[in-house]
Design a protein around this motif. Structure first.
Motif, mmCIF file in Angstrom:
data_model
loop_
_atom_site.group_PDB
_atom_site.id
_atom_site.type_symbol
_atom_site.label_atom_id
_atom_site.label_comp_id
_atom_site.label_asym_id
_atom_site.label_seq_id
_atom_site.Cartn_x
_atom_site.Cartn_y
_atom_site.Cartn_z
ATOM 1 N N ARG A 276 43.148 14.063 -5.680
ATOM 2 C CA ARG A 276 42.018 13.801 -4.771
ATOM 3 C C ARG A 276 40.705 13.807 -5.556
ATOM 4 N N HIS B 80 39.023 9.189 -2.994
ATOM 5 C CA HIS B 80 39.993 10.267 -3.222
ATOM 6 C C HIS B 80 41.226 9.636 -3.873
ATOM 7 N N GLU C 232 40.351 6.055 8.317
ATOM 8 C CA GLU C 232 41.381 6.984 7.829
ATOM 9 C C GLU C 232 42.744 6.399 8.190
ATOM 10 N N GLU D 236 44.841 9.123 -2.352
ATOM 11 C CA GLU D 236 44.991 8.336 -1.125
ATOM 12 C C GLU D 236 45.232 6.879 -1.547
ATOM 13 N N HIS E 247 39.908 5.762 3.676
ATOM 14 C CA HIS E 247 40.596 7.012 3.291
ATOM 15 C C HIS E 247 41.982 7.044 3.935
ATOM 16 N N ALA E 248 42.675 8.151 3.739
ATOM 17 C CA ALA E 248 43.945 8.471 4.407
ATOM 18 C C ALA E 248 44.105 10.000 4.285
HETATM 19 ZN ZN LIG Z 1 39.822 10.930 1.659
#
Ligand SMILES: [Zn+2]
Length: 286
Positions: free
Chosen positions: A139, A94, A254, A97, A205-206
């Motif tokens: 994203r 994404h 995350e 992120e 991710h975040a």
């Molecule tokens: Zn993500």
């Protein structure tokens, strides 16, 4: 230093990418990364030895990766079959992120130290370069597709659009694409998984600040401050594709913020806890 688009104005990026030698592509890619990610200066990016794949992003940007097999003497001692467990690490699927890519860049030198050299790492710090390097990071990829909903999971054609329409109310940030694996970035990731045959996949991710997990091994409980909180399985997600469909453990990290890196101590804690979990739970299969 030459920036592709400045030196040869007017040519479409895709055409330029096809014409230019690989070394120039990598050079320009690191220059762009250095401008976008504060913690990854261009010179540091170049020193990491990433190489461009044969595939390109939708807009013709390089898809960069690095292979880090263990030193030969460690290979022989690690497993009866002489093979170290293979770990595929993916950041920046994404594009908005930013920390998810920056942390994978940070880890690259750490993979060449101490216990980490018992593993065969394959590293993709930026799976969605068009999203990360867009004027305003997105994203989705350049086709407006959420790559983490575009993997060819079973029944994708039946489930992905139904889920998108009903559960996300057609959220454009979560559009799964016209068809499974419709995007060049997804096809490349699927081919890397097929060729490398990882024993585990780590996807960063975040900003949810947790750990998620899909797949057959014992699930991790805690990496640094991040604790396990299962988010569920989505049509077309990497966790579904790798963890459920391919039976490969997929750990999703995350991070708590998309734009602010965790403190250095927390970066190390996440890394150390991940190595501990790998040592206890992941073996070379087949
Ligand atoms: Zn993500």
């Amino acid at each position: 230093m030459c920036c592709i688009s400045r030196c040869l104005p007017g040519l479409p990026l895709l055409l330029l990418a096809l014409l230019l030698p690989r070394a120039v592509l990598a050079e320009d890619w690191c220059a762009a990364i250095g401008k976008r990610l504060k913690s990854v200066p261009a010179a540091q990016c170049r020193a990491l030895g990433l190489q461009p794949a044969a595939a390109r992003s939708q807009q013709g940007r390089a898809l960069m990766w690095r292979d880090l097999p263990p030193p030969a003497k460690k290979l022989a001692s690690r497993q009866p079959g002489g093979r170290a467990p293979r770990v595929l690490v993916i950041g920046g699927i994404h594009g908005d992120e930013l920390t998810s890519a920056a942390l994978v860049f940070r880890w690259l030198p750490w993979m060449q130290e101490g216990e980490a050299t018992h593993y065969h790492w394959r590293v993709i710090p930026v799976a969605n370069p068009d999203g990360l390097l867009a004027g305003k990071p997105t994203r989705v990829n350049a086709n407006g597709v959420d790559l983490n909903r575009n993997f060819a999971t079973p029944d994708w054609h039946k489930d992905a659009h139904a889920y998108w329409q009903r559960k996300t109310e057609r959220d454009p940030r979560r559009y799964p694409g016209k068809a499974a694996s419709s995007e060049p970035e997804t096809r490349w990731l699927e081919s890397e998984i097929g060729q490398f045959r990882p024993d585990v996949i780590v996807s960063v991710h975040a900003p949810y600040g947790l750990l998620d997990y899909d797949g057959p091994a014992r699930q991790p409980q805690r990496f640094g401050q991040l604790t396990l909180s299962r988010l569920g399985v989505y049509p077309g997600s990497l966790g579904n594709y790798g963890g459920v469909h391919k039976n490969v453990p997929v750990v999703t990290i995350e991070l708590p913020h998309a734009n602010a890196m965790p403190p250095a101590r927390e970066q190390r804690a996440i890394w150390a806890d991940m190595l501990n979990w790998l040592r206890r739970n992941i073996v070379a299969r087949g």
